[in-house]
Structure formats: structure tokens, C-alpha cells
Design a protein around this motif. Structure first.
Motif, PDB file in Angstrom:
ATOM      1  N   LYS A 110      -2.062  46.153 130.405  1.00 14.73           N
ATOM      2  CA  LYS A 110      -2.701  44.872 130.067  1.00 14.73           C
ATOM      3  C   LYS A 110      -2.801  43.937 131.286  1.00 14.73           C
ATOM      4  O   LYS A 110      -3.372  42.850 131.202  1.00 14.73           O
ATOM      5  N   ASP A 137     -11.527  51.144 126.420  1.00 14.14           N
ATOM      6  CA  ASP A 137     -12.570  50.161 126.752  1.00 14.14           C
ATOM      7  C   ASP A 137     -13.748  50.824 127.455  1.00 14.14           C
ATOM      8  O   ASP A 137     -14.452  50.184 128.212  1.00 14.14           O
ATOM      9  N   ASP A 190      -2.532  46.990 122.585  1.00 18.26           N
ATOM     10  CA  ASP A 190      -3.846  47.349 123.146  1.00 18.26           C
ATOM     11  C   ASP A 190      -4.971  46.533 122.505  1.00 18.26           C
ATOM     12  O   ASP A 190      -5.940  46.174 123.175  1.00 18.26           O
ATOM     13  N   SER A 191      -4.847  46.232 121.199  1.00 17.26           N
ATOM     14  CA  SER A 191      -5.973  45.515 120.570  1.00 17.26           C
ATOM     15  C   SER A 191      -5.851  43.996 120.625  1.00 17.26           C
ATOM     16  O   SER A 191      -6.826  43.310 120.347  1.00 17.26           O
ATOM     17  N   THR A 192      -4.655  43.502 121.004  1.00 15.14           N
ATOM     18  CA  THR A 192      -4.532  42.039 121.057  1.00 15.14           C
ATOM     19  C   THR A 192      -4.469  41.511 122.485  1.00 15.14           C
ATOM     20  O   THR A 192      -4.397  40.310 122.687  1.00 15.14           O
ATOM     21  N   ARG A 193      -4.482  42.412 123.485  1.00 18.38           N
ATOM     22  CA  ARG A 193      -4.391  41.917 124.865  1.00 18.38           C
ATOM     23  C   ARG A 193      -5.655  41.113 125.203  1.00 18.38           C
ATOM     24  O   ARG A 193      -6.722  41.333 124.627  1.00 18.38           O
ATOM     25  N   GLU A 194      -5.496  40.223 126.201  1.00 22.06           N
ATOM     26  CA  GLU A 194      -6.606  39.327 126.548  1.00 22.06           C
ATOM     27  C   GLU A 194      -7.750  40.057 127.241  1.00 22.06           C
ATOM     28  O   GLU A 194      -8.914  39.830 126.957  1.00 22.06           O
ATOM     29  N   PRO A 197      -9.583  44.247 125.407  1.00 22.75           N
ATOM     30  CA  PRO A 197      -8.816  44.787 124.279  1.00 22.75           C
ATOM     31  C   PRO A 197      -9.511  46.001 123.658  1.00 22.75           C
ATOM     32  O   PRO A 197     -10.724  46.158 123.792  1.00 22.75           O
ATOM     33  N   ARG A 199     -11.365  47.713 121.156  1.00 22.45           N
ATOM     34  CA  ARG A 199     -12.223  47.381 120.017  1.00 22.45           C
ATOM     35  C   ARG A 199     -13.444  48.288 120.036  1.00 22.45           C
ATOM     36  O   ARG A 199     -13.816  48.814 121.086  1.00 22.45           O
TER      37      ARG A 199
END
Ligand code: DC
Length: 235
Positions: A110, A137, A190-194, A197, A199
Motif C-alpha cells: 500500500k 489494479d 487491499d480494497s480500502t487502501r488509498e 485499491p 476494485r
């Protein structure tokens, strides 16, 4: 006429079978498979070896100074017909799959400057197209113009069971509950990192492979490649 070479991006949650799907499709099409997660794992292994992680916290200052010295390469192995990951000239393909690396890879991946360095390398590797790259990503950030984008999911229990069997076969002393909580925790980070993320890209096709065989999964992805070709054929 040889078909135009394209980029196939396969993203998805941890242990959803992305690498198996990507390898199968690459083999079928004669494309190169690139495992972007292996790059983040190699940086994590470097941090562990250099003692740059303390209680889950990465010494970002030192890592930033050292990042230009971390060389990650993929070298084709004739015996296994797959590429092995090398860290500064040393083959680390097996070591980066160990649970101690999996436990720390999300905090490392991250970090912004780590991602920048890895994305630069990933884009270089994709320059010639004719690749299948898996990650988190790839369809959103690394190759937003990839011709075919797949987003793989499966239930956490199915994923933990698969990973458990895989590690057991390798002879590792692993525990199902630990694996389940590690992959759920990785998905959360992994899905909440700035930055970048995990998705689904808006134009990615989502596939839940919980009840699918590997053959069915490969066939599904190849159908998407074929559908892309049909859409782009000039009248
Ligand atoms: O695909 P994998 O489980 O080997 O990936 C390991 C970790 O690397 C994953 O938890 C998140 C990170 N990763 C990432 O942030 N971006 C990618 N493109 C690939 C992996």
C-alpha cells in the motif's frame, strides 16, 4: 493473418485463482504470463530480510532510499515452462509464496513509492502486448486500456480451502483458519487502501469461479477474448 496481440488483465480478491487462470489463458494463446503480485511479494521478502518491518510497520524511510537497489526480474525456466521471480539475482520463486511473506505483503504494497516502482516495471513488461497479467489494479491503473479485463471472485471459504491444499502439498505446516483470516485481512487492506485499491474496473467482466472447474474458467475467459476480437473486426 496473425491476430493482433492484446493485453488481458486479470484482477480479483486474494487466492481467487487469478494466477492459474492467467497461466492457462497465456499458454492457450502463446502469450507471456506476468504475476504482478510476485513483485510486491519480492519487495516484502526484501523488507523481511533487511529487517525493515517491525510489528507490521514498514520502515518507509529506509525502504524509499533502497528501492532503486531492489531489482526484480522474471526468468523463464525451461524445466517448468514458467517464469521464476528473481530478487537481486537470486531465485526467490518459492520463498515469496510462504505465509510469512503473505502476512506482510499488504502493508508493503500500500506504500505509494513501492507501487510507482512496480507499476513502471509492469508497464515496461507489457510494452510488446501479448501478455496476461494478474493482480489487483491491472485493469484500473496499470493498463486501463487493456483489451480484455476479468475480475475474479470466489467465496472466502472456497479460496481458503484451495490455498490450504496448495500449501499442504508443498509440505508446509499450515492451519486453515489462519489462511482464512489472512486472506480476509489482505482483502480488507487491499480494497480500502488509498492508492490503487482493489476494485473492479467499470469495463471488467466479473466471474465468480466458486463452483467452476479450471477448464470452465479458462473457456470463459477465452470466450471473452474471442468476443473482443469479433467486436473489433472491421466490416
Ligand atoms: O496475487 P498475490 O496474492 O500474490 O498478491 C500479493 C499481494 O500483493 C496482495 O495481497 C496485494 C498486492 N498486490 C497489489 O497490491 N497489486 C497488484 N497488482 C498485485 C498484488
Amino acid at each position: 493473418m496473425t491476430p493482433k496481440k492484446i493485453i488481458i488483465a486479470i484482477d480479483g480478491v486474494s487466492s481467487s485463482g487469478k494466477s492459474t487462470a492467467a497461466k492457462d489463458v497465456a499458454r492457450e494463446l502463446g502469450y507471456t504470463y506476468i504475476d504482478s503480485g510476485a513483485m510486491y511479494r519480492a519487495v516484502t521478502l526484501y523488507c523481511i530480510r533487511e529487517n525493515l518491518i517491525h510489528q507490521g510497520l514498514v520502515d518507509e524511510k529506509t525502504l524509499k532510499d533502497r528501492i532503486p537497489d531492489i531489482r526484480i526480474e522474471f526468468v523463464f525456466n525451461e524445466l517448468t515452462s514458467r517464469s521464476d521471480t528473481y530478487l537481486n539475482g537470486e531465485k526467490v520463486e518459492d520463498e515469496i509464496r510462504n505465509p510469512d511473506v503473505a502476512a506482510l505483503v499488504s502493508p508493503v504494497s500500500k506504500i505509494g513509492f513501492v507501487r510507482e516502482a512496480m507499476v513502471t516495471l509492469q508497464r515496461e513488461l507489457g510494452q510488446e502486448k501479448g501478455i496476461v497479467m494478474d493482480g489487483r489494479d491491472i485493469g484500473t491503473v496499470v493498463f486501463p486500456d487493456a483489451e480484455v479485463k476479468i475480475f475474479l471472485t470466489a467465496s472466502p471459504e472456497v479460496r481458503a480451502e484451495r490455498r490450504y491444499k496448495e500449501l499442504k502439498i508443498k509440505g508446509l505446516d499450515v492451519n486453515y483458519d489462519d489462511i482464512l483470516s489472512n486472506l480476509q485481512e489482505r482483502d480488507r487492506i487491499d480494497s480500502t487502501r488509498e492508492i490503487s485499491p482493489l476494485r473492479k474496473a467499470d469495463d471488467a467482466i466479473e466471474l465468480d469461479n466458486s463452483g467452476m472447474t479450471l477448464e470452465e474458467q479458462k473457456a470463459f475467459i477465452l470466450e471473452q477474448v474471442e468476443a473482443w476480437r469479433q467486436r473489433t473486426i472491421q466490416p
